[in-house]
Design a protein around this motif. Structure first.
Motif, PDB file in Angstrom:
ATOM      1  N   ILE A  56       0.838  -1.201   0.000  1.00 52.64           N
ATOM      2  CA  ILE A  56       0.000   0.000   0.000  1.00 52.64           C
ATOM      3  C   ILE A  56       0.874   1.252   0.000  1.00 52.64           C
ATOM      4  CG2 ILE A  56      -1.637   1.346   1.387  1.00 52.64           C
ATOM      5  CD1 ILE A  56      -2.866  -1.323   2.254  1.00 52.64           C
ATOM      6  N   GLY A  57       1.864   1.284   0.891  1.00 47.64           N
ATOM      7  CA  GLY A  57       2.753   2.439   0.954  1.00 47.64           C
ATOM      8  C   GLY A  57       3.517   2.644  -0.339  1.00 47.64           C
ATOM      9  N   LYS A  58       3.913   1.533  -0.956  1.00 42.44           N
ATOM     10  CA  LYS A  58       4.702   1.619  -2.193  1.00 42.44           C
ATOM     11  C   LYS A  58       3.870   2.142  -3.351  1.00 42.44           C
ATOM     12  CE  LYS A  58       7.661  -1.134  -5.226  1.00 42.44           C
ATOM     13  NZ  LYS A  58       8.385  -2.390  -5.413  1.00 42.44           N
ATOM     14  N   ILE A  59       2.715   1.562  -3.573  1.00 43.41           N
ATOM     15  CA  ILE A  59       1.904   1.921  -4.734  1.00 43.41           C
ATOM     16  C   ILE A  59       1.377   3.342  -4.646  1.00 43.41           C
ATOM     17  CG2 ILE A  59      -0.260   1.412  -5.938  1.00 43.41           C
ATOM     18  CD1 ILE A  59       0.261  -1.542  -5.367  1.00 43.41           C
ATOM     19  N   PHE A  60       0.887   3.755  -3.467  1.00 46.43           N
ATOM     20  CA  PHE A  60       0.235   5.051  -3.360  1.00 46.43           C
ATOM     21  C   PHE A  60       1.204   6.229  -3.280  1.00 46.43           C
ATOM     22  CE2 PHE A  60      -3.333   2.329  -2.158  1.00 46.43           C
ATOM     23  CZ  PHE A  60      -4.352   2.914  -2.894  1.00 46.43           C
ATOM     24  N   LEU A  61       2.452   5.970  -2.935  1.00 47.06           N
ATOM     25  CA  LEU A  61       3.399   7.079  -2.791  1.00 47.06           C
ATOM     26  C   LEU A  61       4.456   7.139  -3.881  1.00 47.06           C
ATOM     27  CD1 LEU A  61       3.858   7.071   1.082  1.00 47.06           C
ATOM     28  CD2 LEU A  61       2.752   8.812  -0.287  1.00 47.06           C
ATOM     29  N   LYS A  75      18.444  14.081  -3.515  1.00 50.14           N
ATOM     30  CA  LYS A  75      19.034  13.819  -2.203  1.00 50.14           C
ATOM     31  C   LYS A  75      17.971  13.795  -1.107  1.00 50.14           C
ATOM     32  CE  LYS A  75      23.043  15.176   0.570  1.00 50.14           C
ATOM     33  NZ  LYS A  75      24.198  16.111   0.651  1.00 50.14           N
ATOM     34  N   LEU A  76      17.036  14.749  -1.164  1.00 50.38           N
ATOM     35  CA  LEU A  76      15.971  14.828  -0.165  1.00 50.38           C
ATOM     36  C   LEU A  76      15.188  13.529  -0.097  1.00 50.38           C
ATOM     37  CD1 LEU A  76      14.060  16.307   1.801  1.00 50.38           C
ATOM     38  CD2 LEU A  76      12.832  17.190  -0.216  1.00 50.38           C
ATOM     39  N   PHE A  77      14.873  12.958  -1.253  1.00 48.71           N
ATOM     40  CA  PHE A  77      14.023  11.764  -1.265  1.00 48.71           C
ATOM     41  C   PHE A  77      14.786  10.506  -0.885  1.00 48.71           C
ATOM     42  CE2 PHE A  77      11.305  14.799  -3.128  1.00 48.71           C
ATOM     43  CZ  PHE A  77      10.033  14.377  -2.782  1.00 48.71           C
ATOM     44  N   ILE A  78      16.077  10.485  -1.150  1.00 46.38           N
ATOM     45  CA  ILE A  78      16.885   9.368  -0.658  1.00 46.38           C
ATOM     46  C   ILE A  78      16.891   9.385   0.867  1.00 46.38           C
ATOM     47  CG2 ILE A  78      19.234   8.441  -0.512  1.00 46.38           C
ATOM     48  CD1 ILE A  78      19.636   9.386  -3.407  1.00 46.38           C
ATOM     49  N   TYR A  79      17.026  10.585   1.453  1.00 47.09           N
ATOM     50  CA  TYR A  79      17.004  10.706   2.915  1.00 47.09           C
ATOM     51  C   TYR A  79      15.624  10.375   3.486  1.00 47.09           C
ATOM     52  CZ  TYR A  79      21.682  12.278   4.044  1.00 47.09           C
ATOM     53  OH  TYR A  79      23.036  12.303   4.266  1.00 47.09           O
ATOM     54  N   LEU A  80      14.562  10.805   2.809  1.00 46.21           N
ATOM     55  CA  LEU A  80      13.216  10.468   3.281  1.00 46.21           C
ATOM     56  C   LEU A  80      13.019   8.950   3.303  1.00 46.21           C
ATOM     57  CD1 LEU A  80      10.962  13.138   1.495  1.00 46.21           C
ATOM     58  CD2 LEU A  80      11.413  12.935   3.944  1.00 46.21           C
ATOM     59  N   GLY A  81      13.545   8.275   2.280  1.00 45.32           N
ATOM     60  CA  GLY A  81      13.463   6.818   2.247  1.00 45.32           C
ATOM     61  C   GLY A  81      14.186   6.190   3.415  1.00 45.32           C
ATOM     62  N   MET A  82      15.396   6.670   3.693  1.00 41.38           N
ATOM     63  CA  MET A  82      16.178   6.119   4.798  1.00 41.38           C
ATOM     64  C   MET A  82      15.492   6.366   6.138  1.00 41.38           C
ATOM     65  SD  MET A  82      19.850   7.383   3.288  1.00 41.38           S
ATOM     66  CE  MET A  82      20.976   6.588   4.432  1.00 41.38           C
ATOM     67  N   ILE A  83      14.894   7.535   6.297  1.00 42.49           N
ATOM     68  CA  ILE A  83      14.183   7.871   7.538  1.00 42.49           C
ATOM     69  C   ILE A  83      12.987   6.940   7.737  1.00 42.49           C
ATOM     70  CG2 ILE A  83      12.735   9.628   8.653  1.00 42.49           C
ATOM     71  CD1 ILE A  83      14.650  11.734   7.381  1.00 42.49           C
ATOM     72  N   CYS A  84      12.248   6.684   6.654  1.00 43.68           N
ATOM     73  CA  CYS A  84      11.087   5.774   6.746  1.00 43.68           C
ATOM     74  C   CYS A  84      11.507   4.378   7.194  1.00 43.68           C
ATOM     75  CB  CYS A  84      10.381   5.698   5.393  1.00 43.68           C
ATOM     76  SG  CYS A  84       9.411   7.163   4.971  1.00 43.68           S
ATOM     77  N   SER A 113       9.308   3.705  -2.003  1.00 42.98           N
ATOM     78  CA  SER A 113       8.927   4.673  -3.036  1.00 42.98           C
ATOM     79  C   SER A 113       9.890   5.846  -3.091  1.00 42.98           C
ATOM     80  CB  SER A 113       7.504   5.186  -2.769  1.00 42.98           C
ATOM     81  OG  SER A 113       6.570   4.134  -2.792  1.00 42.98           O
ATOM     82  N   PHE A 114      10.185   6.421  -1.925  1.00 46.28           N
ATOM     83  CA  PHE A 114      11.049   7.599  -1.889  1.00 46.28           C
ATOM     84  C   PHE A 114      12.472   7.247  -2.316  1.00 46.28           C
ATOM     85  CE2 PHE A 114       8.080   9.251   1.649  1.00 46.28           C
ATOM     86  CZ  PHE A 114       7.241   9.816   0.696  1.00 46.28           C
ATOM     87  N   LEU A 115      12.956   6.082  -1.868  1.00 46.72           N
ATOM     88  CA  LEU A 115      14.315   5.671  -2.232  1.00 46.72           C
ATOM     89  C   LEU A 115      14.429   5.454  -3.742  1.00 46.72           C
ATOM     90  CD1 LEU A 115      16.971   5.087  -0.705  1.00 46.72           C
ATOM     91  CD2 LEU A 115      16.437   2.670  -0.913  1.00 46.72           C
ATOM     92  N   ASP A 116      13.440   4.792  -4.326  1.00 47.78           N
ATOM     93  CA  ASP A 116      13.468   4.546  -5.772  1.00 47.78           C
ATOM     94  C   ASP A 116      13.401   5.845  -6.570  1.00 47.78           C
ATOM     95  OD1 ASP A 116      13.747   1.805  -5.706  1.00 47.78           O
ATOM     96  OD2 ASP A 116      11.608   1.373  -5.874  1.00 47.78           O
ATOM     97  N   VAL A 339      10.233   7.224 -13.094  1.00 49.35           N
ATOM     98  CA  VAL A 339      10.385   6.205 -12.047  1.00 49.35           C
ATOM     99  C   VAL A 339       9.070   5.991 -11.305  1.00 49.35           C
ATOM    100  CG1 VAL A 339      11.575   5.590  -9.907  1.00 49.35           C
ATOM    101  CG2 VAL A 339      12.832   6.727 -11.736  1.00 49.35           C
ATOM    102  N   GLY A 340       8.425   7.099 -10.927  1.00 46.27           N
ATOM    103  CA  GLY A 340       7.184   7.012 -10.161  1.00 46.27           C
ATOM    104  C   GLY A 340       6.110   6.238 -10.891  1.00 46.27           C
ATOM    105  N   CYS A 341       5.902   6.572 -12.166  1.00 45.28           N
ATOM    106  CA  CYS A 341       4.856   5.910 -12.949  1.00 45.28           C
ATOM    107  C   CYS A 341       5.199   4.446 -13.219  1.00 45.28           C
ATOM    108  CB  CYS A 341       4.661   6.643 -14.282  1.00 45.28           C
ATOM    109  SG  CYS A 341       3.962   8.299 -14.132  1.00 45.28           S
TER     110      CYS A 341
END
Length: 399
Positions: A56-61, A75-84, A113-116, A339-341
């Motif tokens: 659910i988290g992967k598909i919707f985000l 860089k921001l989204f790589i860090y958000l992924g690591m934080i999650c 999602s954020f890491l990818d 990547v997102g799509c």
């Protein structure tokens, strides 16, 4: 910012290191199932409910992450992924409520999602002249995580060590990696993938996102579904179709995994030296289709092994990543959106396939192989149409 101040190897090293932990996070709930079942006071069905939060988290985000990554940088989204991931690893060891655990699993999907959406575009921007190889190699590091985790679980079980120390160890791993990544200056987010001799001006026309972009996004589903069916259902096909023993049937997945790892390095070498990604996204699914149709007409123990190795090599060794590279070549300023799509549709295959294939397999296990064949053929057809458009808008001699 001058290129000499950008340490591409340092950035990519951290990205690859993150993919080891990403693959661990995706399967760690079921690997430590006994300890988590007791802690959450539930059974394997309850843990399945918890683990479903990841999807659910992967598909919707994924789509949201892709769009925002293009806007705010990688860089921001790589860090958000690591934080999650860190939130999940720390939170789950103190969690006793199954619904809270489900929410923490959603954090894993969000981290994925954020890491990818941060990492995949960053790889091509760090190495615009070797984007294909850099992207495909991610599969190797994902395999490292899934290979190492069972040994960690066995070690903790054998020595009666609290599983939480492993989760805290994963968190420490993330913290160390985040500190190593912190001083790194990332390339500009609009960096274009380079072609032959460093060329970035390889367009001869205007690509259309609403046409070839959509086709490539759909290929995110078909290229993933091709190997998902074999990964999830080959043991069942072997047991029901040729009366193979449970042990031998499960061993097929080891053949599959080994072939996929070997394929990663072979594919990375081939796209670097011989074949452009646009050709590979047609040739590899065609080879998968060939293996599957032979398997359909000759379901035998030997063919089960050949199918495991064949599909592992042709479908699970980086076709999705190469499809993504083609999309990033066509739309260099929308890499995060790509990547997102594409990864959203890739994730949908993990939701759709388990709903369709079991019903077909209950009628006749060979139908699972047949549907996989048609999915692989659809990848070939979609890739061929994209190739036709690709030639119209890009000078192939310059990429």
């Amino acid at each position: 910012m001058e290129n000499r101040k950008i340490n591409s190897y340092g950035i990519v090293g951290s990205i690859y290191a993150n993919y080891i932990i990403q693959s661990i996070a995706l399967i760690v709930i079921m690997q430590f199932s006994q300890a988590l079942s007791k802690q959450l006071n539930t059974d394997i069905v309850g843990l399945g409910y918890v683990a479903s939060g990841i999807g659910i988290g992967k598909i919707f985000l994924m789509f949201v992450g892709g769009v925002l990554s293009d806007k705010f940088g990688r860089k921001l989204f790589i860090y958000l992924g690591m934080i999650c991931y860190a939130i999940f690893f720390v939170g789950i060891i103190f969690c006793t409520n199954i619904h809270i655990a489900f929410c923490l699993a959603i954090a894993v999907g969000a981290g994925n999602s954020f890491l990818d959406t941060g990492s995949m575009p960053a790889l091509t921007e760090c190495f615009p002249g070797a984007a294909s190889s850099a992207s495909v190699l991610i599969k190797a590091f994902i395999s490292i995580g899934t290979l190492v985790l069972p040994f960690i679980v066995t070690f903790f079980d054998t020595n009666k060590i609290w599983y939480g120390w492993a989760f805290l160890g994963f968190t420490a791993y993330l913290i160390i990696n985040s500190l190593l990544l912190l001083p790194q200056q990332f390339p500009h987010k609009d960096t274009t993938i380079k072609g032959c001799e460093g060329s970035v001006n390889y367009f001869t026309g205007n690509p259309r996102f609403e046409f070839e972009g959509i086709l490539l996004i759909v290929m995110g589903f078909t290229t993933t579904a091709t190997f998902v069916i074999i990964l999830q259902w080959l043991p069942t096909i072997a047991i029901k179709g040729v009366n193979m023993s449970d042990i031998d049937a499960n061993q097929l997945i080891s053949y599959y995994s080994t072939a996929s790892i070997i394929s990663v390095f072979v594919t990375a070498f081939v796209v670097k030296r011989f074949l452009k990604p646009i050709f590979c996204i047609i040739i590899l699914p065609a080879l998968s289709a060939l293996v599957l149709i032979v398997f359909y007409f000759n379901i035998s123990p030997v063919m089960c092994v050949i199918a495991a190795i064949g599909v592992g090599f042709t479908a699970a060794g980086g076709v999705l990543q190469l499809t993504l590279v083609v999309m990033q070549q066509l739309f260099p300023t929308r890499k995060g959106l790509a990547v997102g799509c594409m990864y959203t549709f890739s994730g949908l295959s993990f939701v759709v396939i388990p709903r369709i294939v079991p019903k077909l397999a209950m009628i006749n296990v060979s139908y699972a192989i047949l549907i996989d064949f048609f999915i692989a053929v659809s990848s070939v057809l979609l890739g061929s149409i994209v190739f036709y458009r690709f030639k119209k808008v890009i000078d192939l001699t310059k990429i």
